[in-house]
Each structure stands twice: as C-alpha cells, then as structure tokens.
Design a protein around this motif. Structure first.
Motif, PDB file in Angstrom:
ATOM      1  N   PHE A 217      -6.727 -26.562 -26.620  1.00 42.63           N
ATOM      2  CA  PHE A 217      -7.658 -27.155 -25.658  1.00 42.63           C
ATOM      3  C   PHE A 217      -7.557 -28.673 -25.704  1.00 42.63           C
ATOM      4  CE2 PHE A 217      -9.591 -22.974 -26.425  1.00 42.63           C
ATOM      5  CZ  PHE A 217      -9.692 -22.530 -25.114  1.00 42.63           C
ATOM      6  N   THR A 218      -6.494 -29.190 -25.129  1.00 44.68           N
ATOM      7  CA  THR A 218      -6.345 -30.627 -24.968  1.00 44.68           C
ATOM      8  C   THR A 218      -6.953 -31.048 -23.636  1.00 44.68           C
ATOM      9  OG1 THR A 218      -4.179 -30.349 -23.951  1.00 44.68           O
ATOM     10  CG2 THR A 218      -4.238 -30.616 -26.341  1.00 44.68           C
ATOM     11  N   PRO A 219      -7.311 -32.314 -23.448  1.00 41.69           N
ATOM     12  CA  PRO A 219      -7.870 -32.752 -22.158  1.00 41.69           C
ATOM     13  C   PRO A 219      -6.963 -32.446 -20.979  1.00 41.69           C
ATOM     14  CG  PRO A 219      -8.217 -34.421 -23.829  1.00 41.69           C
ATOM     15  CD  PRO A 219      -7.337 -33.383 -24.461  1.00 41.69           C
ATOM     16  N   ARG A 220      -5.651 -32.574 -21.174  1.00 39.37           N
ATOM     17  CA  ARG A 220      -4.726 -32.319 -20.079  1.00 39.37           C
ATOM     18  C   ARG A 220      -4.751 -30.844 -19.680  1.00 39.37           C
ATOM     19  NH1 ARG A 220       1.774 -33.765 -20.197  1.00 39.37           N
ATOM     20  NH2 ARG A 220       2.245 -33.020 -18.085  1.00 39.37           N
ATOM     21  N   ARG A 221      -4.749 -29.960 -20.678  1.00 41.24           N
ATOM     22  CA  ARG A 221      -4.774 -28.528 -20.385  1.00 41.24           C
ATOM     23  C   ARG A 221      -6.102 -28.107 -19.759  1.00 41.24           C
ATOM     24  NH1 ARG A 221      -1.784 -25.166 -25.289  1.00 41.24           N
ATOM     25  NH2 ARG A 221       0.354 -25.780 -24.754  1.00 41.24           N
TER      26      ARG A 221
ATOM     27  N   LYS B  93      -0.054 -29.234 -31.553  1.00 37.93           N
ATOM     28  CA  LYS B  93      -1.226 -29.745 -30.855  1.00 37.93           C
ATOM     29  C   LYS B  93      -2.242 -28.624 -30.623  1.00 37.93           C
ATOM     30  CE  LYS B  93       1.322 -33.322 -28.332  1.00 37.93           C
ATOM     31  NZ  LYS B  93       1.672 -33.848 -26.996  1.00 37.93           N
ATOM     32  N   PRO B  94      -3.508 -28.944 -30.611  1.00 37.88           N
ATOM     33  CA  PRO B  94      -4.513 -27.919 -30.306  1.00 37.88           C
ATOM     34  C   PRO B  94      -4.364 -27.415 -28.878  1.00 37.88           C
ATOM     35  CG  PRO B  94      -5.498 -30.100 -30.342  1.00 37.88           C
ATOM     36  CD  PRO B  94      -4.101 -30.258 -30.881  1.00 37.88           C
TER      37      PRO B  94
END
Length: 314
Positions: free
Chosen positions: A34-38, A31-32
């Motif tokens: 910079f995910t929304p959760r991170r 997964k990248p």
C-alpha cells in the motif's frame, strides 16, 4: 596453550557466523504493497469499474422487475418480485412496429450475417497481409497506403456509392449484400493487423521454405497460418463485436426482412405503441449484447496475447 577442543569449537562458531552473514538478504528492501502511488492507481481503477458496471447493474435489476415495481420502486434496488417475463417477452413476443415476434428473428439474421462476414474478411485479410510482407510486388506499398487510407474514411461518406453498387449487382436489401459491405469495411484494419504480425515473424522461415521449393499457398498454409493463432483471435474478436454491434449497415443494406438484432432492438425500444415496458427494453438490450460479452469473457486473454505478439508492431 589453548585447549584443542576450544579452538575447534571457536572455528565452528566462526563458520556458523559466516554462513549466517552470507544468508542475509542483499539488495533493496521490498516495498510495502500500500504505497501512495498504488493507492491512487487502484482508486482510479475502482471508480472506473463502478462507472462502467453501475449501468449494467441497473439494466440487469430492471430486466427482472415487474412494471409496478419499476414505477413505484427504487431504480437501484433489487427486484421485490423476481420474474423473467421481461426476458421471455423480449425474445418471443415484443412488438417491432406491426409484427410482434421479439428479438429471435433478428438474432438468427445476425448469425447469418456474422459468420460469412467474419470468415471471408478474416481469410482475405490474412492472405493480403501475408502477400504484402513476403511477396511484395511493384506498387505494393502504394496499394497498402491506399488500403489504410480507406479505413479512415467515415462510413457515412461511402453509403450512397455502396447503395448504388449493391443495387446494380442486384444484392441490395439481401444477406449477401450486407455480407459484402462488412467484408469491404473490415478489410483495411484486418490487413494492417496481419501485415504487421507477419512482419514480426522471422524472415528466415520464409526464405528456408523458398529454398526448399515451397510456393505461395504451401508456405501460407503450412508455415505462416499455424503460427498466426494470436492474430487470428484478435481479428475474430474485432470482427465479431464490430459486425454484431453494427446498426448503420444493418438498417441500410439488410432489408426489412433481414434486419439484424441491433435494428430489432431499436424498433422495440422506440416503439410508439402502448406504455413503454422498461423491463422488456432492458432485457432486450442485455440479449443483444450477450454475444459480444461472451466473446470477450471467453477469449479476452487471447486478445491481449495477440496484440502483444505483434498486432500493433510496425
């Protein structure tokens, strides 16, 4: 008929293709970062860091300013003229009532209170936790329940009985008196920590030592204690920070000649003589909190390891 060289080259190409296919990664794609959760998580942590660090920044900047710079300058701006006069005065000559000796007497009083209190409370709690786990006696569970119940009683409820006890013992207003008080109030939570940690150790070690003829103290010093470094660090950090930052017991039980650093800080900040010197007050506050900060910075990782190793296991 096909040329043998052509056949062998085709076989080699097929082998290379199969190796390439086998070398392809399997499983889900990474997964990248910079995910929304991170992004939400790190944003909350960043705001929390600013919330706690911003007052510290203001205190440090103010402590290095001159009084004219504080009166007519911006509270958030760095000092125009860098000076350590506030720190020097806070340590050596700030007034606490009628005396002007700074925080230095309170610092040494805090050291005299801290070291014996930490050693005695941690040692006794370690033996208590070891005995409650490995040498259970009749009524040990009731004793432990009463001990833990005592840790939830507000300190203010116990002040008057402790004043009467220390007065009758002739140690009220003395260093031994406040050491006894800190030892008593540190005992329940430290006993809980050591008991839970010793309960998480393999019981086979204790049984093997008993079969070999080892007694109470030999098992404790040669087997249990060497394995208890993580929880000892946890106990030391809790006691050092709790005793050093204490104000209530210091002002009640220490006596006017033995006031710890926190009481001296309160007297400096709340002094009614002259104009408040905010740079001295901020420097005095930083000096008072320096010891707990150093303890956390030096042994914070060991504290986390100790908790994870069984400090909160039931």
């Amino acid at each position: 008929m096909s040329n043998p060289a052509t056949i062998s080259s085709n076989v080699a190409l097929d082998a290379v293709r199969s190796d390439v296919n086998l070398a392809q990664p399997t499983g889900p794609r990474p997964k990248p970062f910079f995910t929304p959760r991170r992004i939400v998580l790190y944003s909350i942590l960043f705001v929390a860091c600013l919330y706690y660090l911003f007052p510290l920044y203001v205190m440090v900047m103010t402590s290095f300013k001159t009084m004219p710079d504080i009166r007519f300058g911006n509270i958030f701006a760095p000092p125009r003229e860098f000076t350590t006069d506030g720190w020097v005065k806070a340590w050596t000559s700030a007034c606490t009532g009628l005396t002007c000796q700074g925080l230095s007497p309170g610092f040494w009083n805090s050291v005299k209170i801290l070291i014996p209190s930490v050693i005695v409370s941690t040692s006794v709690a370690a033996v208590n936790g070891y005995a409650l786990v490995n040498w259970k006696f009749r009524g040990s569970e009731i004793f432990f329940a009463i001990l833990i119940f005592g840790s939830f009683i507000p300190y203010q409820v116990m002040l008057y009985p402790l004043v009467m006890i220390t007065r009758d013992l002739g140690i009220f207003g003395t260093i031994p008196g406040i050491i006894l008080v800190h030892t008593i109030f540190g005992m329940p939570i430290l006993t809980l920590l050591f008991r839970n940690y010793f309960a998480s150790l393999p019981v086979e070690l204790f049984k093997a030592a008993r079969v070999d003829g080892a007694g109470f103290w030999r098992i404790f010093f040669e087997i249990m204690l060497p394995m208890s470094l993580p929880i000892i660090v946890v106990a030391l950090i809790l006691q050092v920070t709790g005793i050093w930052n204490d104000f209530l017991f210091g002002v009640v039980f220490a006596g006017t000649q033995n006031y710890p650093m926190t009481v001296q800080l309160n007297n400096i900040v709340n002094s009614a003589q002259g104009t408040p010197e905010y740079n001295v007050n901020m420097a005095a506050t930083m000096l008072t909190g320096l010891v707990p900060l150093i303890v956390y910075f030096v042994s914070g990782r060991l504290f986390v390891r100790g908790v994870a190793a069984g400090a909160v296991k039931g």
